[in-house]
Write a protein that holds these residues in place. Structure first.
Motif, PDB file in Angstrom:
ATOM      1  N   GLU A   1      26.732  16.257  36.205  1.00 30.40           N
ATOM      2  CA  GLU A   1      28.000  16.165  35.465  1.00 30.40           C
ATOM      3  C   GLU A   1      28.871  17.368  35.789  1.00 30.40           C
ATOM      4  O   GLU A   1      30.066  17.293  35.777  1.00 30.40           O
ATOM      5  N   VAL A   2      28.216  18.523  36.010  1.00 34.69           N
ATOM      6  CA  VAL A   2      29.028  19.719  36.180  1.00 34.69           C
ATOM      7  C   VAL A   2      29.146  20.137  37.628  1.00 34.69           C
ATOM      8  O   VAL A   2      29.916  21.015  37.952  1.00 34.69           O
ATOM      9  N   THR A   3      28.368  19.556  38.498  1.00 36.72           N
ATOM     10  CA  THR A   3      28.454  20.048  39.860  1.00 36.72           C
ATOM     11  C   THR A   3      28.493  18.913  40.860  1.00 36.72           C
ATOM     12  O   THR A   3      27.809  17.910  40.690  1.00 36.72           O
ATOM     13  N   GLU A   4      29.316  19.071  41.858  1.00 35.89           N
ATOM     14  CA  GLU A   4      29.486  18.058  42.893  1.00 35.89           C
ATOM     15  C   GLU A   4      28.774  18.522  44.146  1.00 35.89           C
ATOM     16  O   GLU A   4      28.773  19.704  44.461  1.00 35.89           O
ATOM     17  N   VAL A   5      28.213  17.576  44.879  1.00 38.21           N
ATOM     18  CA  VAL A   5      27.774  17.901  46.234  1.00 38.21           C
ATOM     19  C   VAL A   5      29.008  17.684  47.102  1.00 38.21           C
ATOM     20  O   VAL A   5      29.521  16.572  47.186  1.00 38.21           O
ATOM     21  N   THR A   6      29.511  18.754  47.702  1.00 39.92           N
ATOM     22  CA  THR A   6      30.795  18.627  48.404  1.00 39.92           C
ATOM     23  C   THR A   6      30.629  18.263  49.868  1.00 39.92           C
ATOM     24  O   THR A   6      31.541  17.728  50.476  1.00 39.92           O
ATOM     25  N   ALA A   7      29.489  18.606  50.461  1.00 37.15           N
ATOM     26  CA  ALA A   7      29.369  18.387  51.894  1.00 37.15           C
ATOM     27  C   ALA A   7      27.918  18.149  52.241  1.00 37.15           C
ATOM     28  O   ALA A   7      27.016  18.594  51.543  1.00 37.15           O
ATOM     29  N   ALA A   8      27.705  17.438  53.344  1.00 39.00           N
ATOM     30  CA  ALA A   8      26.347  17.220  53.830  1.00 39.00           C
ATOM     31  C   ALA A   8      26.427  17.120  55.339  1.00 39.00           C
ATOM     32  O   ALA A   8      27.491  16.832  55.885  1.00 39.00           O
ATOM     33  N   CYS A   9      25.311  17.369  56.008  1.00 38.03           N
ATOM     34  CA  CYS A   9      25.290  17.163  57.452  1.00 38.03           C
ATOM     35  C   CYS A   9      23.844  16.964  57.884  1.00 38.03           C
ATOM     36  O   CYS A   9      22.962  17.726  57.480  1.00 38.03           O
TER      37      CYS A   9
ATOM     38  N   LYS B   1      16.012  14.950  61.076  1.00 38.50           N
ATOM     39  CA  LYS B   1      14.900  15.282  60.185  1.00 38.50           C
ATOM     40  C   LYS B   1      15.377  15.993  58.916  1.00 38.50           C
ATOM     41  O   LYS B   1      14.785  15.843  57.867  1.00 38.50           O
ATOM     42  N   VAL B   2      16.389  16.837  59.051  1.00 38.37           N
ATOM     43  CA  VAL B   2      16.769  17.679  57.922  1.00 38.37           C
ATOM     44  C   VAL B   2      18.224  17.428  57.558  1.00 38.37           C
ATOM     45  O   VAL B   2      19.090  17.397  58.425  1.00 38.37           O
ATOM     46  N   LEU B   3      18.454  17.240  56.273  1.00 40.59           N
ATOM     47  CA  LEU B   3      19.820  17.075  55.793  1.00 40.59           C
ATOM     48  C   LEU B   3      20.202  18.348  55.044  1.00 40.59           C
ATOM     49  O   LEU B   3      19.487  18.776  54.135  1.00 40.59           O
ATOM     50  N   ALA B   4      21.306  18.958  55.441  1.00 41.18           N
ATOM     51  CA  ALA B   4      21.786  20.151  54.741  1.00 41.18           C
ATOM     52  C   ALA B   4      22.927  19.737  53.825  1.00 41.18           C
ATOM     53  O   ALA B   4      23.754  18.907  54.226  1.00 41.18           O
ATOM     54  N   THR B   5      22.963  20.287  52.625  1.00 42.09           N
ATOM     55  CA  THR B   5      24.087  19.968  51.733  1.00 42.09           C
ATOM     56  C   THR B   5      24.683  21.254  51.183  1.00 42.09           C
ATOM     57  O   THR B   5      24.018  22.284  51.118  1.00 42.09           O
ATOM     58  N   GLY B   6      25.937  21.157  50.777  1.00 37.85           N
ATOM     59  CA  GLY B   6      26.612  22.275  50.110  1.00 37.85           C
ATOM     60  C   GLY B   6      27.173  21.760  48.807  1.00 37.85           C
ATOM     61  O   GLY B   6      27.630  20.616  48.746  1.00 37.85           O
ATOM     62  N   ASP B   7      27.132  22.574  47.730  1.00 37.99           N
ATOM     63  CA  ASP B   7      27.647  22.066  46.452  1.00 37.99           C
ATOM     64  C   ASP B   7      28.562  23.069  45.772  1.00 37.99           C
ATOM     65  O   ASP B   7      28.799  24.167  46.260  1.00 37.99           O
ATOM     66  N   ASP B   8      29.066  22.639  44.621  1.00 36.38           N
ATOM     67  CA  ASP B   8      30.049  23.428  43.887  1.00 36.38           C
ATOM     68  C   ASP B   8      29.524  24.727  43.330  1.00 36.38           C
ATOM     69  O   ASP B   8      30.292  25.570  42.922  1.00 36.38           O
ATOM     70  N   LEU B   9      28.199  24.863  43.229  1.00 29.85           N
ATOM     71  CA  LEU B   9      27.672  26.096  42.642  1.00 29.85           C
ATOM     72  C   LEU B   9      27.382  27.128  43.711  1.00 29.85           C
ATOM     73  O   LEU B   9      26.829  28.176  43.428  1.00 29.85           O
ATOM     74  N   GLY B  10      27.716  26.822  44.959  1.00 30.05           N
ATOM     75  CA  GLY B  10      27.503  27.799  46.014  1.00 30.05           C
ATOM     76  C   GLY B  10      26.127  27.712  46.642  1.00 30.05           C
ATOM     77  O   GLY B  10      25.736  28.588  47.394  1.00 30.05           O
ATOM     78  N   TYR B  11      25.359  26.671  46.330  1.00 30.27           N
ATOM     79  CA  TYR B  11      24.025  26.542  46.926  1.00 30.27           C
ATOM     80  C   TYR B  11      24.097  25.781  48.240  1.00 30.27           C
ATOM     81  O   TYR B  11      24.788  24.773  48.340  1.00 30.27           O
TER      82      TYR B  11
END
Length: 1579
Positions: free
Chosen positions: A1189-1197, A1203-1213
């Motif tokens: 509810e409070v955080t979006e996953v903004t990007a993925a690649c 084999k590996v999916l990397a994601t970036g989100d609104d909390l800086g992770y």
């Protein structure tokens, strides 16, 4: 144009009439210099009776209600009321603050007392628990605090004959306290049969545990220990308010007006009845006595102070008088003599001599007096009464002339006309009556026109007009003496007013703040001669303004002293003084008016004056003389750094979400990926809103910060190392004088400061708990021991730390305006300066507080930087207009023009200074700023060939400068770090994007390059190979949000924020083609795979356009999305597009025409996608976190090997998942480096690097990918994922039971246990054999706890006299607590004794004699026990007990540290672990003790047990912790184990840092419940 500055003249407090006797006791003493110290309103007064002089202490901001004198009788402690009351300890000789004690009490500080050697101070609060607090007052530190009593406490005293014992008394109680460790433990006094239980008002301690106390009925109660021994009946006729002890004996004072003296054994010496003396009167009541030698001071309820000489005790001297309790409203000054008249609700009218500072006449009236006026010839004094009447007296002998009552409601204002002919009387009945003076006050006119009560009136000089103000804020005029209203304002144009005391009108517009209620200024008086105006208001401020003051919000000087509302203020007849009177504090203040003096003399103001003479802070309205604020600074002052969600909030949010998602936790979830990433390089430096944050370390590396990372950059090898302890934006950085440690402060709800080592990158100390929102400035002291920090809260709190201990030394509100810099004086570490928006302040430490004074500059300038010069009083500061201000102490000596535009950085060298400004110039100066020795302009032309990038523009704004290693290091606003050689050439070392979010990121299809595009309107190409530099940059018309390389890598498409996009040559960045078809942001742009025939362009207005690249024409439009497009992907064939939108919808379109397709989920997985950057779909459903509810996953690649999916989100992770990520809430590896949202992530063409960009932090981060297998074993930064899965193996039944035990409190605070069941001797069971002989050691007794039956139980007791009950002595205890405790049996003395516990008793059993000895100080069950292994502390044991609340009262859980042999308590630690203490452990040196609580958070706390001081405390784990132990060789490392977790902890300063144990390196290991821990040596 009227002058808008504050007036140059000022007021100095000269005399205060009165003494606060009401509601206070014991507040009057002789100092060592034989002066008298007491308080009135908010002022501490030191009165020299011999010279008839007063000195004032003005450090409080509200009513003082308590006072204590240090045993050496020079220092005084005073406590005040208020929402956040504080205690000041001050010197009665210099009247300067020595220490401020704050942040503990609320409502007020009711009593204070110093101990015998004056090291400790005890205070009692007015809060509901009447908290008692013991202070180490010099350091401003709380040693112990405890709830005092449920009812009011009146007096507290240290036992001067026994160390660490106190006595307090109050409403129906007396308590005897002992201080041990951090615990104050009370025992209630037992009244018994000797005396009635009643309220005790005062006390004094004597030898041999004897305490004397004064009771409400006039008896003196004598206590021995805690028992009432005897009473002295009828010592006074009624309540004894004060008791004072001196070498000769005791003095008591009571409500009956008597003072009695007693010898040291409390035998009466003499009685002094003040009511019978000349000055006495019926109803005199004594509130305070002080006996020294042959003098006795007596303070009364009615604000008088008497001095009695013992051998002439019938003639007391009345040395101070004031009005009695009741509001004081009436004030008038004599027209020709230095006299002031006051009248009060105490019904007295008094005349004071302003020259002799004395009361010269008083007269009691029938009614409370509300206003007064003296006739023009000085003969008559008119008094307006509360009942609507008024009386006229002759001034000469106070005889009545006339008494008239024409009104029913109070008279508020009286004024004689200047010609002496008429008296105007304004009342609460909304009207003014006019009386003829010579006609024996016959009524001659009436003014009716007001709709509200009359508040102020003034006559014109010719006595023909009267102006009035009323309560509704209307100003009316009347013709005199008839009282007809003047409606035509024309005839008033030329009227001159004889006086101006009205609060409304054009001449006094400026007295009103911009937004205020009309009624909060009570009184005004204009001094026409000097053109100044004095005002008095509801907030206790006396203000001086220029007259006339026409514009609202004029500048002023303000003076504190009165605590609450001031009811009236008047100039004396010759304008020498201002008299002000307080309403509630019923005191009269006399201020000396100091007209404008030569500035030369102004430098020698008494320190007192400059303290009171505070220039106004609030009035900043439309300052015409303030230069326009620089745009950069303007931007910066508006940054708030607030976050919707702080990382600190995540644990709670997770807990809330867990409840919802219990079910999903049961499913088997995807494991985390085997490979990981490691931060490798960051392009970026935070210069756009930070200053002076760039330094050389000892080894010549460069340290700075960006995003949430501290970076140490090695310029020879072009590598970076990272400090990753922060979890949000770092805003400031300071370097230790030895250049090996760095302090960094971050954004956060409770923002922390980390001090870390630049070599090892380990935290040395973490400082938390003092700053909200963020830390914006830091500075180390010259000796490196202290650190100053400034917070971003609205008061910009300043804190001074002892950073190694993590201890807060002092704190104070800094300023309402933003502070940019703090600096500690290198010569005197107790002094510091802060500078910022419109101010410069000079501070010095006083105990737990700081005292600040504003620098005296003519007009207020905004300071951007400051530095101390070559002596302790010289300070140099840079302003926002380009000047350098040179200060000596707090006075501005001169200014030097240094730069065009703001000076952002100044740095002191051994000989001279270096400055940098917005003009892009670095200037070197000599040591007095007389000459500029050299300047360096930062230009592209002088860039050296080895630079790692390109300068974006010439002369960028310089934000940081540092010197070392023969170079000047420069940081710019544009995010560049440059090294300037002294000979001129400039090398660019690091650079990143400028301010503005970075969203666009693309990696090259076959080279180690990437492109970024940002809101800073630049497109940049970066080299990802080890040279790590920016290869090319191009400025764009508009900011951009996306970019993409063509499949052959020759072209680069860039989408801009205005709806247009370009395709440029990837090498030269020159335009190939551009289009502008859309209005909204272009959010994603992609070439089709293979030959790159098509280009898909997604925009914020819900369409995807498809262009043919060769023909440069639009060939299709994808319609049908309902929301803005966020992500695009092509399939391998270049025929199908996948689209995500902001409303979390997933669509498919066919290329090139853009027809929408519906594809079932099962088919989507079979499609071979060329790239995967979307965040929706079944194959990635596991990437969405619990708290979505409070955080979006903004990007993925997705990596190219799928084999590996990397994601970036609104909390800086940045997170890594194993692909495909099916099933919700997959496990992951998580990395924190970006501070706020990660906007994009991309793998390079060979998966060797992961590139991520941050939005707000403008960084480009490069991560090295470490595939499975090759990882050398190192601690992983990633956290376990959000839900603990349930497949972790069940519990043993014992463990389950123990986990669920709830230790509710069985004991009452009086330690009486309620028992149920049959008493043992009435039970029928025969005792078993082995019970008679004593149970075998270690085995449990049978269930019945019956002791062997006593003989002759049935004998008849009737008729025998009852024997007194004797005390029971514990002889033998059966049993050992093993059912829910562990590690609680130990050997002592080389195995001669063993120690264990059961119930609330600690037992030492001697194995040779089988004797038990007991420690019985605990008040409830003991749950844990440990032994100190260090040889310095032999036989020292710590035991922790059950307790209910964590409020530090006697029923709180506590840990007792005691000596096993002598059973002596060494320390008691009261703790906040509500529930109980379940584990204790000593550190390697034996000085620290670790404890774990049973509270829901399972708090872990570390104590210095000898001092009873809490070092650090932190939430341990969501689930039960069973054991926590220090490593046997360490004082800083320990391990906690419990339900499904192991945590490894480090103590850094005052902070606890923890890492979870990671099992991932062992195949198929699951985290189980851990029950114990042991440490082994590393081979």
């Amino acid at each position: 144009m009227a002058d808008r500055t504050a007036p140059n003249c000022h007021l100095r407090l000269e005399w205060v009439y009165g003494y606060r006797g009401h509601q206070c006791r014991n507040n009057l003493y002789y100092t060592a210099a034989k002066e008298i110290v007491y308080f009135v309103a908010g002022v501490g007064v030191v009165y020299n009776t011999r010279e008839h002089k007063q000195k004032f202490y003005l450090g409080h901001n509200d009513d003082i209600i308590s006072l204590a004198l240090h045993p050496e009788r020079v220092l005084v402690a005073t406590g005040q009321v208020g929402k956040e009351p504080y205690i000041c300890v001050w010197d009665s000789y210099t009247v300067q603050t020595v220490s401020i004690l704050k942040d503990v009490h609320t409502h007020g500080v009711a009593c204070l007392a110093f101990d015998l050697d004056g090291q400790c101070l005890v205070s009692v609060g007015l809060d509901s628990k009447n908290t008692i607090c013991v202070w180490d007052w010099r350091r401003g530190k709380v040693l112990a605090a405890a709830p005092g009593h449920t009812d009011r406490i009146f007096d507290i005293s240290w036992d001067l004959y026994q160390p660490s014992k106190l006595v307090s008394c109050g409403v129906k109680h007396i308590k005897f306290w002992s201080l041990c460790g951090n615990a104050l433990t009370p025992k209630r006094g037992v009244f018994g049969k000797t005396g009635d239980l009643q309220t005790i008002l005062c006390l004094a301690c004597a030898k041999d545990e004897v305490t004397y106390s004064g009771a409400l009925n006039g008896d003196i109660y004598v206590w021995k220990g805690i028992n009432l021994m005897r009473t002295v009946q009828g010592a006074h006729g009624s309540g004894i308010f004060s008791m004072n002890v001196c070498e000769e004996g005791f003095a008591t004072g009571g409500r009956d007006g008597c003072v009695r003296l007693w010898d040291l054994n409390f035998k009466p010496i003499t009685v002094i009845d003040l009511r019978e003396t000349d000055q006495g009167y019926k109803g005199l009541s004594v509130r305070s006595v002080c006996w020294r030698g042959d003098h006795i001071l007596v303070g009364t309820q009615d604000s008088e102070i008497f001095e009695v000489v013992v051998h002439d005790r019938n003639k007391p001297f009345l040395i101070m008088q004031g009005h009695c309790e009741g509001e004081l409203w009436a004030l008038a000054v004599h027209p020709t003599k230095p006299l002031a008249m006051t009248g009060s609700d105490d019904r007295s009218v008094r005349i004071w001599s302003l020259i002799d500072h004395a009361l010269i006449a008083r007269c009691n009236m029938e009614e409370p007096i509300r206003c007064a006026a003296v006739s023009t010839d000085g003969i008559h004094l008119a008094l307006g009464m509360k009942d609507g009447s008024f009386t006229v007296l002759r001034v000469r002998d106070m005889t009545e002339v006339v008494h008239i009552k024409d009104r029913k409601e109070a008279i508020h204002e009286l004024k004689y006309s200047p010609d002496g002919g008429h008296l105007a009387v304004g009342s609460n009945d909304n009207s003014v009556d006019i009386y003829g003076v010579v006609q024996r006050y016959k009524k001659v006119g009436e003014c009716v026109g007001s709709s509200s009560f009359i508040t102020h009136m003034d006559w014109s000089t010719d006595s023909k007009y009267l102006q009035t103000n009323d309560g509704s804020g209307r100003r009316l005029f009347y013709r005199m003496p008839s009282g007809k209203e003047v409606t035509n304002r024309e005839e008033l144009k030329l009227v001159q007013w004889a006086s101006w005391t009205c609060v409304l009108g054009p001449d006094v517009n400026g007295i009103w703040p911009k937004y205020s209620d009309i009624n909060d200024i009570n009184s005004v008086d204009a001094n026409f001669n000097n053109q100044v105006l004095v005002t008095a208001d509801d907030y206790g401020l006396v203000k001086l303004l220029r007259y006339p003051c026409i514009k609202k919000g004029a500048k002023f000087k303000k003076y504190l002293g009165h605590s609450a509302h001031i009811t009236n203020a008047r100039w004396s007849h010759d304008y020498q003084w201002v008299i002000t009177i307080g309403g509630a504090d019923h005191s009269v203040f006399q201020w000396k008016f100091v007209p404008e003096r030569k500035s030369k003399e102004a430098l020698h103001i008494a320190p007192q004056e400059s303290l009171a003479d505070s220039n106004s802070e609030e009035s900043d309205s439309d300052q015409s003389d303030v230069p326009e604020m620089d745009s950069e600074i303007e931007q910066e002052t508006q940054l708030t750094y607030r976050r919707q969600v702080y990382k600190e909030d995540l644990p709670q949010l997770k807990e809330q979400c867990k409840e919802k998602h219990r079910a999903t936790a049961m499913k088997k979830r995807e494991r985390a990926p085997g490979s990981g990433v490691k931060l490798h390089f960051i392009h970026g430096y935070r210069g756009y809103d930070c200053r002076s944050n760039l330094f050389y370390t000892q080894t010549g590396e460069i340290v700075y910060h960006v995003a949430a990372i501290g970076v140490v950059y090695n310029r020879q090898q072009n590598t970076q190392r990272f400090y990753m302890g922060h979890d949000d934006d770092i805003l400031c950085l300071a370097i230790h004088p030895l250049k090996d440690f760095v302090a960094t402060g971050q954004v956060g709800r409770d923002s922390s400061i980390h001090i870390w080592d630049t070599e090892t990158l380990k935290p040395m100390s973490v400082l938390r708990g003092s700053h909200q929102l963020g830390v914006c400035a830091l500075d180390f002291s010259a000796d490196g021991k202290r650190l100053a920090s400034v917070g971003l809260d609205e008061n910009h709190t300043i804190v001074l730390w002892d950073w190694r201990k993590g201890e807060k030394l002092s704190a104070m509100r800094g300023s309402k305006d933003k502070i940019f810099v703090v600096k500690i004086n290198p010569y005197l570490p107790d002094k510091l300066i802060t500078a910022g928006v419109k101010h410069m302040k000079f501070w010095h430490k006083a105990g737990g507080g700081l005292i600040g004074r504003k620098g005296n500059m003519g007009k207020t300038e905004t300071m951007m930087c400051a530095v101390y010069g070559w002596s302790e009083e010289m300070v140099f500061s840079g302003t926002c207009t380009g000047d350098i201000c040179i200060w000596r102490d707090m006075f501005l000596m001169k200014t030097v023009k240094a730069h065009d535009g703001p000076v952002f950085s100044v740095h002191a060298l051994e000989k001279g200074f270096v400055t940098g400004g917005k003009d892009g110039i670095v200037a070197l100066w000599d040591d007095t700023f007389e000459r500029c020795l050299k300047t360096y302009a930062i230009k592209r032309a002088v860039l050296a060939p080895g630079s790692k990038g390109l300068l974006l523009e010439d002369n960028p704004s310089i934000r940081a400068i540092s010197l070392g290693h023969g170079h000047i290091l420069v940081g710019t606003k544009n995010g560049e770090i440059l090294e300037v050689d002294k000979s001129g050439p400039i090398t660019l070392l690091v650079q990143g994007h400028m301010e503005g979010e970075v969203w666009g990121l693309a990696t090259h299809p076959h080279l180690p390059l990437c492109a970024t595009v940002s809101d800073d309107k630049t497109l940049r190409i970066w080299d990802l190979s080890p040279s790590h530099c920016m290869l090319a940059v191009r400025k764009l018309r508009k900011g951009g949000r996306c970019c993409c390389f063509s499949p052959d890598g020759k072209a680069l498409a860039v989408g801009l924020n205005d709806g247009s996009f370009l395709i440029v040559n990837a090498d030269t960045l020159e335009d190939l083609v551009s289009f502008h078809h859309r209005k909204d942001i272009i959010s994603d742009i992609r070439f089709s795979p293979g030959a790159g025939k098509y280009l898909a362009v997604a925009s914020g207005d819900t369409f995807v356009d498809i262009y043919n690249v060769m023909s440069s024409k639009r060939v299709g439009v994808c319609k049908g999305c309902l929301n803005y497009i966020t992500h695009l992907d092509w399939d391998k064939r270049g025929k199908l597009l996948q689209v995500n939108t902001g409303a979390k919808e997933q669509f498919f379109f066919e290329a090139p025409r853009g027809k929408r397709q519906t594809i079932p989920a099962t088919e989507v997985e079979k499609i071979d996608w060329s790239t995967w950057t979307c965040v929706l779909g079944t194959s990635v459903e596991g990437i969405w976190p619990l708290i979505n509810e409070v955080t979006e996953v903004t990007a993925a690649c997705l990596s190219n090997d799928r084999k590996v999916l990397a994601t970036g989100d609104d909390l800086g992770y940045v997170k890594l998942f194993r692909y495909p990520v099916k099933g919700k809430y997959a496990k992951f590896k998580r990395y924190v480096a970006h501070s706020t949202h990660v906007t994009n992530v991309r793998w390079t063409h060979d998966d060797s690097l992961l590139v991520t960009v941050g939005g707000g932090d403008t960084c480009l981060m490069i991560w090295a990918h470490e595939p499975e297998g090759h990882r050398e074993f190192k601690q992983c930064d990633s956290e376990e994922s959000d839900i603990e899965s349930e497949d972790d193996g069940g519990y043993d039944s014992d463990v389950t039971r123990e986990n669920e035990i709830n230790y509710t409190i069985k004991a009452l605070s009086t330690n009486m246990r309620p028992m149920t069941g049959v008493k043992p001797h009435l039970q029928l069971k025969e005792p078993s054999v082995d019970e008679r002989q004593g149970v075998v050691r270690g085995s449990r007794p049978p269930v019945s706890r019956a002791l062997p039956q006593p003989e002759k139980l049935q004998t008849n007791n009737v008729g025998k006299k009852k024997r007194p009950i004797e005390d029971l002595v514990l002889e033998l205890v059966f049993g050992y607590r093993g059912n829910d405790c562990r590690n609680n049996v130990h050997y002592l003395n080389e195995g001669a004794d063993i120690i264990y516990h059961t119930a609330s008793v600690g037992i030492v059993l001697n194995l040779t004699t089988s004797c038990q000895s007991f420690y019985v100080e605990h008040s409830d069950d003991i749950l844990c026990l440990t032994i100190n292994q260090h040889p310095k502390f032999p036989n020292v044991v710590a035991t922790g007990q059950v307790g209910d609340t964590g409020d530090m009262s006697a029923t709180s859980p506590s840990i007792h540290v005691w000596d096993a042999m002598t059973k002596q308590t060494l320390s008691v630690l009261r703790c906040f672990h509500s529930g109980g203490v379940c584990s204790v452990s000593f550190s390697a040196t034996g000085k620290l003790l670790l404890s774990v609580g049973l509270d829901p958070e399972h708090t872990v706390t570390i104590w210095k047990w000898q001092e009873g001081a809490k070092v650090a405390s932190r939430i341990g784990h969501t689930q039960r912790i069973f054991v926590a132990e220090f490593r046997p060789d360490s004082d800083t490392h320990f391990v906690s184990v419990g339900i499904k977790h192991v945590r490894f902890w480090t103590l850094a300063g005052r902070a606890l840092l923890s890492k979870k144990g990671v099992l991932s390196s062992i195949e198929d290991a699951r985290m189980q419940t851990m029950l114990s821990v042991a440490f082994g040596a590393v081979p």
